[in-house]
Design an enzyme around this catalytic site. Structure first.
Site, PDB file in Angstrom:
ATOM      1  N   ASN A   1      -3.890 -10.719  -0.695  1.00 49.17           N
ATOM      2  CA  ASN A   1      -3.756 -12.141  -1.432  1.00 49.17           C
ATOM      3  C   ASN A   1      -2.642 -12.037  -2.234  1.00 49.17           C
ATOM      4  OD1 ASN A   1      -6.150 -13.365  -0.227  1.00 49.17           O
ATOM      5  ND2 ASN A   1      -7.466 -11.887  -1.434  1.00 49.17           N
TER       6      ASN A   1
ATOM      7  N   TYR B   1      -1.906 -15.541 -12.225  1.00 49.65           N
ATOM      8  CA  TYR B   1      -0.799 -14.675 -11.510  1.00 49.65           C
ATOM      9  C   TYR B   1       0.689 -15.258 -11.866  1.00 49.65           C
ATOM     10  CZ  TYR B   1      -4.627 -12.382  -9.422  1.00 49.65           C
ATOM     11  OH  TYR B   1      -6.157 -11.694  -9.265  1.00 49.65           O
TER      12      TYR B   1
ATOM     13  N   ASN C   1       0.204  -2.288  -5.803  1.00 48.15           N
ATOM     14  CA  ASN C   1      -0.780  -3.188  -6.204  1.00 48.15           C
ATOM     15  C   ASN C   1      -1.936  -3.180  -5.168  1.00 48.15           C
ATOM     16  OD1 ASN C   1      -2.471  -5.479  -7.114  1.00 48.15           O
ATOM     17  ND2 ASN C   1      -0.504  -6.466  -8.174  1.00 48.15           N
TER      18      ASN C   1
ATOM     19  N   ALA D   1      -7.759  -6.400  -4.617  1.00 44.23           N
ATOM     20  CA  ALA D   1      -9.163  -6.146  -4.677  1.00 44.23           C
ATOM     21  C   ALA D   1      -9.763  -4.867  -4.105  1.00 44.23           C
ATOM     22  CB  ALA D   1      -9.924  -7.359  -4.128  1.00 44.23           C
TER      23      ALA D   1
ATOM     24  N   HIS E   1     -10.775  -1.692  -6.069  1.00 45.11           N
ATOM     25  CA  HIS E   1     -12.144  -1.649  -6.919  1.00 45.11           C
ATOM     26  C   HIS E   1     -13.154  -1.143  -5.709  1.00 45.11           C
ATOM     27  CE1 HIS E   1     -10.332  -3.842  -9.962  1.00 45.11           C
ATOM     28  NE2 HIS E   1      -9.922  -4.993  -9.204  1.00 45.11           N
TER      29      HIS E   1
ATOM     30  N   ASP F   1      -8.067   8.492  -1.022  1.00 43.66           N
ATOM     31  CA  ASP F   1      -7.823   9.787  -0.084  1.00 43.66           C
ATOM     32  C   ASP F   1      -6.510   9.763   0.139  1.00 43.66           C
ATOM     33  OD1 ASP F   1     -10.525  10.590  -0.558  1.00 43.66           O
ATOM     34  OD2 ASP F   1     -11.143   9.829   1.654  1.00 43.66           O
TER      35      ASP F   1
ATOM     36  N   GLU G   1      -0.075   2.733  -9.790  1.00 42.87           N
ATOM     37  CA  GLU G   1      -1.009   1.615  -9.796  1.00 42.87           C
ATOM     38  C   GLU G   1      -0.452   0.466 -10.638  1.00 42.87           C
ATOM     39  OE1 GLU G   1      -5.610   0.218 -10.576  1.00 42.87           O
ATOM     40  OE2 GLU G   1      -5.117   2.568 -10.316  1.00 42.87           O
TER      41      GLU G   1
ATOM     42  N   HIS H   1      -1.093  -3.756 -11.781  1.00 39.22           N
ATOM     43  CA  HIS H   1      -1.877  -4.957 -11.697  1.00 39.22           C
ATOM     44  C   HIS H   1      -1.211  -5.986 -12.724  1.00 39.22           C
ATOM     45  CE1 HIS H   1      -5.098  -3.328  -9.540  1.00 39.22           C
ATOM     46  NE2 HIS H   1      -5.081  -2.226 -10.450  1.00 39.22           N
TER      47      HIS H   1
ATOM     48  N   SER I   1      -2.478  -8.736 -13.870  1.00 38.63           N
ATOM     49  CA  SER I   1      -3.272  -9.229 -14.937  1.00 38.63           C
ATOM     50  C   SER I   1      -3.998  -7.909 -15.496  1.00 38.63           C
ATOM     51  CB  SER I   1      -4.190 -10.320 -14.233  1.00 38.63           C
ATOM     52  OG  SER I   1      -5.133  -9.412 -13.702  1.00 38.63           O
TER      53      SER I   1
ATOM     54  N   ARG J   1     -14.223  -5.654 -11.815  1.00 39.76           N
ATOM     55  CA  ARG J   1     -12.793  -5.392 -11.843  1.00 39.76           C
ATOM     56  C   ARG J   1     -12.442  -4.387 -12.855  1.00 39.76           C
ATOM     57  NH1 ARG J   1     -10.117  -9.338  -8.755  1.00 39.76           N
ATOM     58  NH2 ARG J   1     -10.949 -11.496  -8.469  1.00 39.76           N
TER      59      ARG J   1
END
Length: 138
Positions: free
Chosen positions: A10, A22, A71, A74, A77, A84, A95, A97, A99, A108
């Protein structure tokens, strides 16, 4: 230096999807700014809505690139498979994000990939990507 930015599900809709969360800028427009700012870094970009495609891409570059900015959307989570994969790579993964996920829905608040990443940057809008690149540059 070669860095790959990977966006998951998305995130191809940035600029259209929930602009209150966003923002209203597309990722392509922001990517152009990043490439200008970090002219000394070869920044490549990949986006997919498919978990396996994200894993395939990380395995493709994870032993030759200097870092990956991820990023996972979803999948952050839910995906042990991404965790892995990250653990198996030579390249450090940060990592990111857009928001602050800890200000959002309870589900989340837990990341399945953070434990495998070099670091986590969240809540700074698209600037989270810039901060991740700066961290990889050292």
């Amino acid at each position: 230096m070669k860095i790959l930015i990977i966006n998951g599900p998305n995130l191809n809709l940035l600029g259209q999807r929930e602009p209150g969360i966003y923002g209203s800028s597309s990722f392509d427009a922001y990517l152009s700014e990043l490439r200008k700012r970090f002219a000394d870094v070869d920044i490549e970009y990949f986006q997919s809505n498919i978990e396996g495609a994200l894993i395939d891409k990380m395995q493709e570059v994870g032993f030759t690139y200097d870092g990956i900015v991820l990023n996972a959307g979803a999948y952050t989570h839910t995906s042990i498979a991404l965790q892995d994969c990250i653990r198996s790579l030579k390249a450090p993964v940060i990592e990111v994000h857009i928001s602050n996920v800890h200000q959002r829905e309870e589900f989340r608040h837990k990341s399945m990939i953070s434990c495998a990443c070099k670091g986590v940057i969240l809540g700074f809008g698209l600037d989270s990507y810039r901060l991740a690149i700066e961290a990889l540059k050292g």
